[in-house]
Scaffold this active site. Sequence first.
Site, PDB file in Angstrom:
ATOM      1  N   CYS A   1      90.007  -8.942  31.360  1.00  0.00           N
ATOM      2  CA  CYS A   1      90.386  -7.894  32.313  1.00  0.00           C
ATOM      3  C   CYS A   1      91.897  -7.656  32.280  1.00  0.00           C
ATOM      4  O   CYS A   1      92.357  -6.511  32.281  1.00  0.00           O
ATOM      5  CB  CYS A   1      89.932  -8.286  33.720  1.00  0.00           C
TER       6      CYS A   1
ATOM      7  N   VAL B   1      95.643 -10.807  49.820  1.00  0.00           N
ATOM      8  CA  VAL B   1      96.989 -10.994  50.377  1.00  0.00           C
ATOM      9  C   VAL B   1      98.078 -10.879  49.307  1.00  0.00           C
ATOM     10  O   VAL B   1      99.163 -10.350  49.567  1.00  0.00           O
ATOM     11  CB  VAL B   1      97.071 -12.343  51.150  1.00  0.00           C
TER      12      VAL B   1
ATOM     13  N   SER C   1      93.987  -5.235  45.317  1.00  0.00           N
ATOM     14  CA  SER C   1      92.595  -5.705  45.366  1.00  0.00           C
ATOM     15  C   SER C   1      92.106  -5.872  46.795  1.00  0.00           C
ATOM     16  O   SER C   1      90.956  -6.244  47.011  1.00  0.00           O
ATOM     17  CB  SER C   1      92.495  -7.055  44.654  1.00  0.00           C
ATOM     18  N   GLY C   2      92.985  -5.644  47.766  1.00  0.00           N
ATOM     19  CA  GLY C   2      92.617  -5.893  49.154  1.00  0.00           C
ATOM     20  C   GLY C   2      92.918  -7.313  49.582  1.00  0.00           C
ATOM     21  O   GLY C   2      92.700  -7.689  50.731  1.00  0.00           O
TER      22      GLY C   2
ATOM     23  N   GLY D   1      99.681  -8.780  41.852  1.00  0.00           N
ATOM     24  CA  GLY D   1      99.990  -9.923  42.707  1.00  0.00           C
ATOM     25  C   GLY D   1      99.929 -11.251  41.979  1.00  0.00           C
ATOM     26  O   GLY D   1      99.814 -12.302  42.607  1.00  0.00           O
TER      27      GLY D   1
ATOM     28  N   CYS E   1      84.341 -11.670  39.587  1.00  0.00           N
ATOM     29  CA  CYS E   1      84.273 -10.573  40.566  1.00  0.00           C
ATOM     30  C   CYS E   1      83.002  -9.746  40.473  1.00  0.00           C
ATOM     31  O   CYS E   1      82.561  -9.185  41.460  1.00  0.00           O
ATOM     32  CB  CYS E   1      85.505  -9.682  40.457  1.00  0.00           C
TER      33      CYS E   1
ATOM     34  N   GLY F   1      98.523  -2.471  41.537  1.00  0.00           N
ATOM     35  CA  GLY F   1      97.083  -2.717  41.594  1.00  0.00           C
ATOM     36  C   GLY F   1      96.762  -3.528  42.832  1.00  0.00           C
ATOM     37  O   GLY F   1      97.190  -4.674  42.944  1.00  0.00           O
TER      38      GLY F   1
END
Length: 356
Positions: A103, A13, A10-11, A127, A199, A8
């Site tokens: 989530c 780091v 998320s964009g 992450g 988010c 997964g």
Amino acid sequence: MKKKVLVGMSGGVDSSVAAYLLKEQGYEVIGVTMQIWQDDEEFIEKEGGCCSLSAVADARRVANKIGIPFYVMNFKDAFKRNVIDYFVDEYMEGRTPNPCIACNKFIKFSSFLDKAMAMGIDYVATGHYAIIEKHNDRYIIKKSEDDKKDQTYALYNLTQFQLERTLMPCGQYKKSKIREIAKEIGLRVHNKKDSEEICFIPDNDHGRYIKNRFPNKVREGNFVDKQGSILGTHKGIVYYTIGQRKGLGIAFGKPMYVVDINPFRNEVVLGDLEDLLNTELIAKDTNYIPFDTLKEPMEVEAKIRYSQTPSKAIITPIEDGRVRVNFHEKQRAITKGQSVVFYKDDLLIGGGIIEK
């Protein structure tokens, strides 16, 4: 044959480096961004958050850089049902929800894992800063190497089935090292700031978000003291949470705090700091990691919010799978709807949702 893992992304780091580390460890890695943004202006406003379109672009760029396939998968309906609707309902009921825990429970380690298994993929990965290990016949979760970034608080709901199929490679590292690795391999996201807000809420103003969606349900009501005397007018119970002092919109000449919320009377009860201190709570919807059920009282360290240092407590099983938690020292602002999570040193024992 290489084991396959769906990461997964998320964009950010952490998930970017997680994908890189797993590829280096010999897995066949597939990057996925979960499309959870809804078809409304809230998400357009929120550009730059972990659910935004720019996050997809960042994740796709990372996937290209490290040489893995990348997809966007639609989880909009599941996210709306299990996270957004739950979030709104909880505030309407005078409780304070934790959308990240919902989530994790319903999307990342349920819907996302189901999708991976349907595709014949062995694992999902995120992450998260946590360590998953197998001890004898059981999977356990331990705190990550980076105490400041540890995310085990939000992972207490994971089942043995989910843990067996989940990888969290960042847990072995400190955040600074993760950023260093990202820089070394040339990822532009190496210095991207962490997203700390909810988010799906553009400005972190949950009251405004709910009011915009349900203008007829959010009504003004009374601030009252513990005796029920009216102190003033509040703008709707969804704007408040236990322990809140700022943003009450009314001056009392001394600090006043939200000590209770009564959804049936549409009242917000105010009191002193002393009224917020308590040593006992009851939690429901419990889940335990090292064992299936709590059979007898147990000494643990427990915390009632994400950023808190755990405090010594005794947990005792009571009826219907609930648990009584008795802290050695008074806790400030025990909040219905939030999670209480239990530890033994660096081992995550489990947790539940605070009921009263």
